[in-house]
Design a protein around this motif. Structure first.
Motif, PDB file in Angstrom:
ATOM      1  N   GLN A 175      -5.902   3.847  -7.293  1.00 48.39           N
ATOM      2  CA  GLN A 175      -4.732   4.628  -6.885  1.00 48.39           C
ATOM      3  C   GLN A 175      -3.502   3.728  -6.771  1.00 48.39           C
ATOM      4  N   GLY A 176      -3.697   2.541  -6.237  1.00 44.02           N
ATOM      5  CA  GLY A 176      -2.591   1.596  -6.129  1.00 44.02           C
ATOM      6  C   GLY A 176      -2.043   1.183  -7.482  1.00 44.02           C
ATOM      7  N   GLY A 202       0.818  -1.199   0.000  1.00 43.39           N
ATOM      8  CA  GLY A 202       0.000   0.000   0.000  1.00 43.39           C
ATOM      9  C   GLY A 202       0.852   1.249   0.000  1.00 43.39           C
ATOM     10  N   GLN A 255       2.334   5.974  -8.940  1.00 43.45           N
ATOM     11  CA  GLN A 255       2.936   6.103  -7.617  1.00 43.45           C
ATOM     12  C   GLN A 255       2.402   5.079  -6.624  1.00 43.45           C
ATOM     13  N   GLY A 256       1.642   4.100  -7.099  1.00 46.25           N
ATOM     14  CA  GLY A 256       1.018   3.130  -6.210  1.00 46.25           C
ATOM     15  C   GLY A 256       1.791   1.834  -6.087  1.00 46.25           C
ATOM     16  N   ASN A 265       2.779   4.725  -1.362  1.00 46.10           N
ATOM     17  CA  ASN A 265       3.757   4.993  -2.404  1.00 46.10           C
ATOM     18  C   ASN A 265       5.051   4.260  -2.057  1.00 46.10           C
ATOM     19  N   GLN A 285      -9.137   3.070  -3.823  1.00 45.44           N
ATOM     20  CA  GLN A 285      -7.832   2.613  -3.320  1.00 45.44           C
ATOM     21  C   GLN A 285      -7.143   1.733  -4.349  1.00 45.44           C
TER      22      GLN A 285
END
Length: 343
Positions: free
Chosen positions: A276-277, A201, A281-282, A203, A273
């Protein structure tokens, strides 16, 4: 940089919530490891769990089966819960695997992120820290010396005791899975052990200070610079189309994160989530090959990795889907990463 796969043996969950039979998943694992070997991946790591949604409680048994159908891939745990294991027996098991595989075994140890093994094997969670420290000390001594004199708090002393069989090349490669604490990093550096971080999780670049701290510690304790090894273990799943792969995999992935999260007090896992992951940058590598290549190379440059482990079976994807993901990793991703790194 070594490129390999990690798995926990997650059981596939049917639409009615029924878990796949564990024996079926074990047989699938052997077939999947065989494919990894045929595709030229460098290593495979298998985790130890004692929970209903995982098929593997004794990684070395599955790895021994895989040793008989593979030729080159290194076979190890990821991780063995050292705190609730007997270091003597653990060493013997992996030395035996080493012999069966022709010197391809390795051992990765950690405290374990789940605690079921402690009451199962008669250990007190209040001893969580001292159990690991003491047992790691004994395991490393066994790995160096066939005849042991040792005394600790949590098991009977060993007096002039010989431990057999021995590893093929005198000693096993022992990795340590470290958490996000400076204390764990310093211990690994002091002992001269290679480290691997599980980054699932946030960055991944936020881990750079810990990697730098490990390197400074390695230098401080005067270990040979060329022997430093540091890796990451990250959730991955690959397909031919990025969004289609994500859409198909999300329900299984989210369901597993929620099964674990309910016991740990996490908020329900959200699609935001997940996306974004998957972003640049995830910490998730879930999508198509080119995205994965770019992110792996970025991680290697940012963190100075010598090993990347793609954890592929979170949530129990179907066998054929996992085989396809492994195929893409081995035929499209790994060759391009190696080419870019000049390997």
């Amino acid at each position: 940089m070594e490129l390999g796969v990690g798995m926990f043996g997650d059981l596939h969950v049917e639409g009615d919530g029924k878990l796949q039979p564990a024996h079926q998943r074990l047989q699938e694992l052997v077939e999947q490891i065989k494919l990894m070997d045929e595709l030229g991946l460098d290593f495979f790591g298998l985790g130890e769990h004692h929970r209903p949604e995982y098929a593997v409680s004794v990684p070395e048994m599955v790895l021994a089966a895989a040793a008989s159908v593979t030729k080159n891939i290194r076979l190890g745990s990821a991780v063995s819960v050292l705190s609730s294991s007997d270091p003597v027996r653990l060493y013997q098991n992996f030395a035996t695997l080493d012999g069966l595989s022709g010197g391809r075994a390795e051992l990765m140890v950690g405290r374990g992120s789940f605690t079921e093994s402690f009451p199962l094997f008669g250990y007190n969670l209040a001893d969580y820290d001292t159990l690991f420290e003491e047992k790691l000390e004994l395991l490393l001594q066994i790995n160096k010396e066939a005849r042991i004199n040792w005394k600790g708090k949590h098991r009977a002393a060993l007096v002039n005791q010989e431990i057999f069989p021995r590893a093929v090349k005198d000693a096993l490669d022992i990795w340590i899975a470290v958490g996000g604490t400076p204390e764990s990093v310093v211990r690994a550096a002091r002992l001269g052990l290679p480290v691997i971080f599980a980054i699932i999780g946030g960055n991944p670049a936020q881990f750079q200070p810990l990697f730098d701290y490990y390197r400074r510690g390695w230098q401080h304790f005067e270990h040979p610079a060329e022997k430093l090894q540091a890796g990451v273990h990250m959730h991955c799943f690959f397909g031919t189309d990025s969004q289609q792969t994500a859409d198909a995999y999300y329900p299984q992935y989210a369901a597993q994160m929620n099964r674990i999260g309910r016991q740990r007090g996490w908020a329900p896992y959200q699609r935001q989530q997940f996306e974004q992951g998957r972003g640049p940058q995830g910490a998730l590598l879930i999508g198509e090959a080119n995205e994965a290549i770019e992110k792996i190379l970025y991680l290697q440059e940012t963190l100075g990795l010598t090993r990347f482990a793609a954890h592929m079976d979170v949530g129990g994807p179907a066998h054929l889907d996992l085989m396809k993901s492994i195929e893409i990793y081995g035929t499209k991703i790994a060759p391009k990463v190696r080419e870019a790194l000049g390997k």
